[in-house]
Design an enzyme around this catalytic site. Structure first.
Site, PDB file in Angstrom:
ATOM      1  N   ASP A  41      18.761 -16.507   7.656  1.00 13.72           N
ATOM      2  CA  ASP A  41      19.852 -16.296   8.601  1.00 13.72           C
ATOM      3  C   ASP A  41      21.165 -16.323   7.828  1.00 13.72           C
ATOM      4  O   ASP A  41      21.657 -17.382   7.444  1.00 13.72           O
ATOM      5  CB  ASP A  41      19.819 -17.380   9.689  1.00 13.72           C
ATOM      6  CG  ASP A  41      20.921 -17.200  10.738  1.00 13.72           C
ATOM      7  OD1 ASP A  41      21.924 -16.526  10.441  1.00 13.72           O
ATOM      8  OD2 ASP A  41      20.778 -17.770  11.844  1.00 13.72           O
ATOM      9  N   PHE A  68      21.069 -23.846  13.039  1.00 12.83           N
ATOM     10  CA  PHE A  68      21.637 -23.161  14.206  1.00 12.83           C
ATOM     11  C   PHE A  68      21.347 -21.676  14.091  1.00 12.83           C
ATOM     12  O   PHE A  68      21.637 -21.063  13.066  1.00 12.83           O
ATOM     13  CB  PHE A  68      23.151 -23.374  14.304  1.00 12.83           C
ATOM     14  CG  PHE A  68      23.747 -22.689  15.507  1.00 12.83           C
ATOM     15  CD1 PHE A  68      23.732 -23.302  16.751  1.00 12.83           C
ATOM     16  CD2 PHE A  68      24.298 -21.416  15.401  1.00 12.83           C
ATOM     17  CE1 PHE A  68      24.244 -22.661  17.873  1.00 12.83           C
ATOM     18  CE2 PHE A  68      24.823 -20.767  16.528  1.00 12.83           C
ATOM     19  CZ  PHE A  68      24.791 -21.395  17.761  1.00 12.83           C
ATOM     20  N   LYS A  96      28.717 -11.953  12.511  1.00 11.42           N
ATOM     21  CA  LYS A  96      30.025 -12.495  12.144  1.00 11.42           C
ATOM     22  C   LYS A  96      30.831 -11.596  11.202  1.00 11.42           C
ATOM     23  O   LYS A  96      31.411 -10.621  11.631  1.00 11.42           O
ATOM     24  CB  LYS A  96      29.860 -13.910  11.578  1.00 11.42           C
ATOM     25  CG  LYS A  96      29.403 -14.925  12.644  1.00 11.42           C
ATOM     26  CD  LYS A  96      29.684 -16.366  12.274  1.00 11.42           C
ATOM     27  CE  LYS A  96      29.502 -17.289  13.472  1.00 11.42           C
ATOM     28  NZ  LYS A  96      28.162 -17.822  13.629  1.00 11.42           N
TER      29      LYS A  96
HETATM   30  C1  LIG Z   1      27.120 -17.919  14.650  1.00 16.02           C
HETATM   31  C2  LIG Z   1      25.719 -18.011  14.200  1.00 16.02           C
HETATM   32  C3  LIG Z   1      24.671 -17.489  14.965  1.00 16.02           C
HETATM   33  C4  LIG Z   1      24.878 -16.887  16.332  1.00 16.02           C
HETATM   34  O1  LIG Z   1      25.695 -15.757  16.303  1.00 16.02           O
HETATM   35  P1  LIG Z   1      26.373 -15.262  17.666  1.00 16.02           P
HETATM   36  O2  LIG Z   1      27.073 -13.989  17.265  1.00 16.02           O
HETATM   37  O3  LIG Z   1      27.299 -16.336  18.110  1.00 16.02           O
HETATM   38  O4  LIG Z   1      25.297 -15.012  18.640  1.00 16.02           O
HETATM   39  C5  LIG Z   1      23.385 -17.560  14.458  1.00 16.02           C
HETATM   40  N1  LIG Z   1      23.147 -18.112  13.260  1.00 16.02           N
HETATM   41  C6  LIG Z   1      24.119 -18.620  12.493  1.00 16.02           C
HETATM   42  C7  LIG Z   1      23.789 -19.202  11.153  1.00 16.02           C
HETATM   43  C8  LIG Z   1      25.435 -18.607  12.934  1.00 16.02           C
HETATM   44  O5  LIG Z   1      26.404 -19.149  12.196  1.00 16.02           O
END
Ligand SMILES: *Cc1c(COP(=O)(O)O)cnc(C)c1O
Length: 403
Positions: free
Chosen positions: A219, A135, A248
């Site tokens: 990521d 994701f 986050k």
């Molecule tokens: C939450 C998340 C995203 C997206 O972040 P947003 O601030 O919601 O756009 C991308 N990659 C990972 C691994 C995430 O947990």
């Protein structure tokens, strides 16, 4: 007072299901709903409120910087922006050559990473490899890298070049060649249900990407900022990536994201090649810098490691036929369930005063503030065990064996 559920249903875009509660206030690891019920928050806004709610350091940083200078656009530099960039480079081991691009969210940080991959690859290297179940966000570029076909399908055609492969070293060996611009991975797949990469994956990905001239992009949006008991998920593996993306937890609840680049990848963006009006504004960067300073000064990375071990022990010690394994690291934990009842467990927990999350029907995700201690853990044990017992009992009375 009008019913908040009706208001939510009539005012908000229908991109999500009904909201779980109307929350009005928070303090530490607790939030309160509109009826005055107190809930122990073991989701922390999806691994975001690293210091808990309304932490004095967060409140002071927001207030002080809002009263000083909140926004200037990216035509100008500001002291908090440079302080945060330097701190992130130091924490991420990005060295003297490292650089930082600031965004306002995780998806935007991954958009920047996608463009970085294109700048690196050009026409010769059009392929971008991402992982099945990965994701990376919901904007078009980050969505293209997100694995779930059902999320992408309504929005096709996607930006091209992205392929999803199984998260095994063999699959990467088979897929990678000199036409790959970048490989993007999460150290732990949070949205997929807190699924760790296989042992040695990041080291193998590092050597394969180096061999084929591809960028390794990690990521760290969910795993960064101390969440897993190290500053970043990749820190456990002792590799140096070409770029990481953050969001986050780095802002502790203030919206901010970042792309940190290493070595030669730091020279790919040139004037005019990317930008963001809000990105790197003094308010967001002052808050994130204060949040990260507090994580450092209060030893919260160590606390995440220690409390994560304790939390794992607590869950493993709960005698419930529903629990089928505990995954994750530090304070990012996925409780595997023996039946697809995560939604029911989350509802039962909320009923008892505990917030946890159904990452998927078979996984309860737990990601509390990095500040938790004995009291929060003891209360969690009691509430989570009770919620599991509630669901087991309802499965038994409805005639369905809880597997
Ligand atoms: C939450 C998340 C995203 C997206 O972040 P947003 O601030 O919601 O756009 C991308 N990659 C990972 C691994 C995430 O947990």
């Amino acid at each position: 007072m009008s019913n908040w559920q009706d208001d939510a249903a009539s005012h908000l875009v229908l991109n999500a299901g009904p909201r779980l509660a109307m929350l009005t206030r928070g303090e530490g690891s607790y939030v309160w709903d509109a009826d005055g019920n107190r809930l122990l928050d073991f989701l922390a806004g999806i691994a975001v409120t690293s210091l808990g709610h309304a932490h004095p350091v967060f409140v002071e940083a927001v207030s002080r910087q809002a009263a000083t200078l909140a926004h200037v656009s990216n035509y100008f530099a500001t002291p908090p922006q440079l302080a945060l960039a330097a701190r992130l480079k130091r924490l991420a081991g990005a060295g003297i050559d490292g650089r930082v691009f600031f965004s306002n969210s995780g998806a935007e940080a991954n958009e920047a990473a996608f463009k970085l991959a294109r700048l690196h690859g050009g026409a010769e290297k059009p392929r971008i490899i991402a992982l099945e179940n990965g994701f990376h966000g919901r904007t078009m570029g980050s969505l293209a890298m997100t694995a779930k076909a059902s999320m992408r399908a309504p929005f096709e055609p996607m930006p091209g070049g992205v392929e999803h492969i199984p998260a095994t070293i063999e699959a990467l060996e088979a897929a990678i060649d000199d036409r790959v611009a970048a490989v993007i991975v999460e150290p732990i797949q949070g949205e997929a249900g807190v699924v760790e990469l296989p042992e040695g994956y990041l080291a193998a990905a590092r050597s394969l990407t180096l061999k084929h001239g591809a960028l390794l992009i990690v990521d760290e949006i969910q795993t960064g900022a101390g969440r897993t008991g190290a500053w970043f998920g990749f820190s456990h593996e002792g590799i140096t990536p070409d770029a990481i993306t953050l969001a986050k937890g780095i802002g502790g609840g203030f919206p901010i994201g970042a792309l940190v680049t290493y070595g030669a990848a730091s020279d790919l963006f040139t004037p005019g090649s990317h930008g963001s009006t809000f990105g790197g504004n003094p308010l967001a960067t002052a808050v994130a810098d204060a949040v990260l300073a507090e994580i450092e000064n209060a030893g919260l990375v160590e606390n995440a490691a220690r409390r994560g071990e304790e939390l794992r022990g607590i869950i493993e010690g709960i005698d419930s036929p529903l629990i089928d394994g505990v995954r994750g690291r530090g304070l990012l934990i996925g409780v595997g369930l023996a039946a697809p009842v995560a939604g029911a467990v989350v509802a039962a927990a909320q009923e008892r005063g505990l917030i946890v999350n159904a990452a998927n029907p078979e996984t309860v995700r737990i990601a509390p503030a990095l500040t938790i201690g004995d009291a929060e853990l003891a209360e969690f044990r009691e509430l989570f065990a009770a919620a599991l017992a509630d669901v087991s009992a309802s499965l038994t009375t409805s005639g369905k064996a809880p597997a």
